[in-house]
Structures are given as C-alpha cells and as structure tokens.
Enzyme design. Structure first.
Site, short mmCIF file in Angstrom:
data_model
loop_
_atom_site.label_atom_id
_atom_site.label_comp_id
_atom_site.label_asym_id
_atom_site.label_seq_id
_atom_site.Cartn_x
_atom_site.Cartn_y
_atom_site.Cartn_z
N GLY A 92 0.91 -1.27 0.07
CA GLY A 92 -0.10 0.01 -0.02
C GLY A 92 0.85 1.11 0.01
CG ASP A 136 -6.43 11.46 6.29
OD1 ASP A 136 -7.32 12.02 5.84
OD2 ASP A 136 -5.50 10.85 5.64
CE LYS A 179 2.82 6.00 6.30
NZ LYS A 179 1.80 6.64 6.79
CB VAL A 212 2.46 0.15 3.68
CG1 VAL A 212 2.32 -0.94 4.76
CG2 VAL A 212 1.81 1.60 4.32
N GLY A 243 0.34 5.71 0.83
CA GLY A 243 -0.38 6.83 1.22
C GLY A 243 0.14 8.28 1.05
#
Length: 521
Positions: free
Chosen positions: A19, A139, A41, A26, A21
């Site tokens: 993933g 968030d 991360k 990640v 962001g």
C-alpha cells in the site's frame, strides 16, 4: 527507495509492497530477530523538496511514530518500532491481513447499516482511547479503516495526526486531511480537535451506507472545501436505525456532537436494538474536559478561536492555527493572567455577585407583574430568512408525516443562527406539539409548517391526514443542527407502522420554529 528483499535496520526484511499513502509506502516484511510478519512504512518524499522540507518531513515521520506508539488498543494498528534507513525513519507496525473499508465499498457497494454499526463501534472505541491519550487522528476516511476476518476493524495511519500539546511541524499551506471527510471547522482553517474526528468518522460511516461522503466528491479540492465549510449535506436515506447516530455525529457545530466515547455507546445501542439516546446535550462540556485534560495550559495571552460558521480572517492553511475551542460564543483573545487574589478578596467578590443576582431577580419580578407575566421571552427581531427547497411529491403519501410531500434537501441555513436564536428545546417542542395536533386539529397544525411544506396547498394536506387514524412519537426526538430526528408510529385502519423522519426546521419572522422539510426512512 528500498526494494523487495532489502534488509532495514539490520532486522526487517522487505517482502512486497502492500500500500501507499500521502506520506509513505507500506511493505509487508519479516522481523528476522523475532520471526514474525510485520508492516514497514517508509517515508515518501516528493521530488523537488529543499533540504529544509526534507528535514521537516523526517521530523513529521518521527513524530508519527511517537504519537502512534502511545496508543495501545485492540482496534488500532500497533506501532512496534521507529527505525532509520539511510538517514530516514521507517515505522515498524503490526501486520493485519485485511481489506480497507474503501475497497469494500468499491467492490461491494453500499453496506447494510448493522454491519456499518459493528465496524463503527470498534473504530469509535479505538479513537476514544486515542482521545484520552491526547491524540487526534486528523485523517479518518474509509481507506484508513482495515477490515480483517469476521469484520475485525482496526484504524491505521496516524501519519498526519496531532498529539494535543505537542509542537506542530506541519508546513504552512499543507492541507492535513482528506477534504471530503473533513469537519466544517477544519475546512474553515481551525486545527482539528477530538470533535473533528467524530465528524470524520460520521462521514466515513455515512459513505459506507449511502455510497459517498455527505458533501460528495470533487476533483476541485477548494470547491469541495467550501461545501464542507458550509456544513450542509443531504440527510441519510438508507441508514435506518443508524440515522439518529449519524445526524448527531454530523452536527455542523462541534459543541453539538457527542464525544467519541458517547459515539461508541450510541453505535452499541444500534447493535443492541435499543433506542438511540440523544448524547448531544452537555456534550460541549465533555469536549472541553477531554481537550483540557491531556494538554498543558497555553502560553499567557495565546489566542483561542471558536467555530462560528464563517471564514477566519487568516484563511485556510495559513501556518500554525489556534486550537479549536468548542462551545464558545465568539473568537476572543485570552487576557493576560492576573495575579492570584487572596481568599478574603475572592469571598468579597462572591458576596457581591450574589447580591447583584438577588437584586436582578427582585427587579425582574417587579417589572414582570403586569399583563405579560408568565409569558416566555420573545427572541430578538428579524431572523435571517431560510431558503426552502422546492418540494417533490411522494409516490406513497402514507409514508410522510408532516405532509404527503417530502424534500430531498436539508434547509440551507440553520434555524439557530447567531442573528436570531431559536433554542434546541424550542425546535424539539415544536415537533412534539405538531404531533399532538395531527390528525385532528389540522388548522393549528398547519400553522406550524414552513413555506416548503405549505406550498403543497392546505387541501392536499387535509386529504392526506384524513387517511390517518392516529400518530404518536416513539421515544424522544433528537435535535441535530437545524434538523430534528423523530420516530413515529402511524395507525391506519387498525394497522400500525413505524417510520423515522428527519425534519428540517426554519424560523419565521417572529422567531418561532416551523417544520419546513420532511425526509423519512
């Protein structure tokens, strides 16, 4: 950028990217010392950063690790370690085989309200613990809620969260948070507070049930921010028992929202099949206690701001913003601290205040002994008129309580504006009075409708109510901004049916509350 198979900090072996962001990438990895699967991360820097901006991003990531490591909860992703790779920090976190709520919505479409309640109660529990630790997520969105087996929900990505009382390192002009899920006060430029997380969680749960966030989506972030700042959204149509919870969480004014702990209890009530209480009254005091407990006192003379529904003079993203103070009446600057007074002087002040209050009461009694004695005080004159949306005819008139027409829009202005105060109690009292009048005393009931519902014509209104034998309110109406959520039981030809209605309220020229729109589920 590290590649698959690389060893980080001498012990964390990267396996595959899982993933990315706004702040990093990640990886699924293995801790070769403890022989367990983890998530790593890495900080993601955009091209063109200056050395100063690079250092700022590095500090932000270090801060993320310090904040997240403070939170230990079964429904929050655990941060195990903060390491460095080539001078840049990486976060070592719990690995959860999962799918994000955003992916579930994309693949499966809208979710059943009860499933959303099960997810929401878990996330609210984790965030309540975070708020108690002085942590604001900042968030919340469907992409930051991970769903494992049996709908185990965990909140992740505190990467742009802010510890209350910690030093902010956000670069001036950077918008922290996803616009579609921001709270109105944050869109107006205020710093996020626990109440902002409640609104963002409400937006997330709303999106899962309705298929999109309350304010919609827009590639133009500035346009979307303006919609969010106005705090006007379409009431949920498919939420069923979740409707009163969402309406409380999505109150435009943060002081009217329940705390996160109250939110968890409201969601649990939905799961248990119990009536949903109204947690909004007194919630402002709860927010103030929650904000004050973990944070050190501000410097003497530091300004504090109250959300009033207007654009602050500094605009959006103008550097370090003053903290949001919920429950205040207007933006004020804190006066310098005065020297502590002696006990005797304080006692004299207390006596003086008590005497002043008694004199005021006696004077009020003396002047109020005339013909208007016992009449309620009238609000200030000339309220701001509220624009009413055009009504649309309902295909099934028996499912509308106030009239056989419904409006698909919420009122475009709050009935509790600062120019003409209509109290929450008055809004609820009007709704209660209305449903004691229908279906028998229609002349008096008609006077309690706003221009949108009256536009149908009184003849159609009376024809509808002639079909209804009786109607009564089940439980207690719930006020949410300019709306009142009420559960009604209709009786027709000996058969009973129960519906939930979201009534949009407006104020007339005399400052009295009127029912202007009616959405039902």
């Amino acid at each position: 950028m590290s590649a698959e198979g690389r060893l980080i900090a001498g012990r964390y072996r990267l396996q595959q990217k899982i993933g990315s962001g706004a702040m990093g990438v990640v990886w699924k990895a293995v801790d070769e010392r403890l022989h367990r699967t983890i998530a790593v991360k890495q900080l993601l820097l955009q091209p063109g950063y200056t050395p100063e901006e690079t250092e700022e991003a590095r500090q932000r990531s270090m801060r993320e690790g310090r904040i997240a490591a403070r939170l230990q909860h079964q429904n929050a992703i655990v941060v195990f370690d903060v390491a460095e790779d080539e001078g840049q920090p990486v976060l070592v976190m719990e690995y959860l085989p999962s799918t994000s709520l955003a992916a579930v919505i994309d693949e499966q479409g809208v979710q059943p309200p009860m499933r959303v309640a099960r997810i929401g109660v878990q996330v609210a529990g984790a965030l309540a613990a975070a708020h108690m630790a002085g942590i604001v997520h900042r968030d919340l969105k469907p992409g930051n809620i991970l769903l494992g087996e049996n709908d185990l929900a965990k909140i992740t990505d505190f990467g742009i969260s802010r510890a209350i009382g910690d030093v902010a390192v956000t670069k001036s002009g950077i918008l922290a948070g996803t616009p579609a899920y921001l709270a109105p006060e944050v869109a107006l430029g205020r710093d996020p507070a626990p109440a902002s997380d409640v609104f963002s969680l409400g937006s997330t749960l709303y999106a899962a049930i309705e298929g999109g966030p309350p304010f919609g989506t827009d590639e133009n972030a500035i346009s979307l921010l303006h919609r969010v700042a106005r705090g006007q959204f379409e009431p949920p149509r498919q939420a069923g028992p979740m409707t009163p919870v969402l309406m409380q969480m999505l109150c435009p004014d943060p002081v009217d929202r329940p705390t996160m702990a109250h939110t968890r209890d409201l969601l649990q009530a939905v799961l248990d099949g119990r009536p949903v209480p109204n947690a909004a009254p007194g919630a402002g005091a709860g927010w103030q206690r929650q904000q004050q407990a973990p944070a050190p006192p501000p410097p003497t003379g530091a300004p504090t701001m109250a959300y009033q529904g207007g654009m602050p003079s500094g605009g959006m993203g103008g550097g370090a913003n003053p903290p949001t103070r919920v429950g205040g009446a207007a933006p004020v600057a804190a006066a310098p601290a005065e020297p502590r007074r002696g006990g005797k002087q304080v006692a004299l002040w207390i006596v003086a205040i008590v005497v002043a209050v008694l004199v005021g009461v006696l004077a009020a009694n003396a002047f109020g002994s005339g013909s208007n004695q016992g009449a309620p005080p009238r609000p200030a004159p000339k309220p701001a008129p509220v624009a009413a949306p055009a009504p649309t005819t309902s295909a099934t008139p028996t499912t509308s309580s106030a009239a056989p027409t419904t409006s698909s829009q919420a009122p475009t202005s709050s009935a509790t504006s600062t120019k003409k105060q209509v109290t929450k109690e008055k809004l609820v009292a009007t709704v209660k009075k209305y449903y004691t009048l229908v279906p028998k005393e229609l002349d008096d009931a008609w006077k309690l409708l706003g221009p949108s519902l009256q536009s149908q014509g009184k003849e159609r209104y009376e024809d509808f109510w002639k079909q209804i034998d009786d109607v009564k309110i089940v439980g207690e109406p719930i006020q949410s901004g300019a709306n009142v959520v009420v559960t009604l039981q209709f009786t027709k030809d000996g058969k009973k049916s129960t519906e939930m209605h979201v009534l949009g309220m407006v104020a007339n020229t005399d400052g009295d509350a009127l029912i202007n729109t009616d959405n039902h589920t």
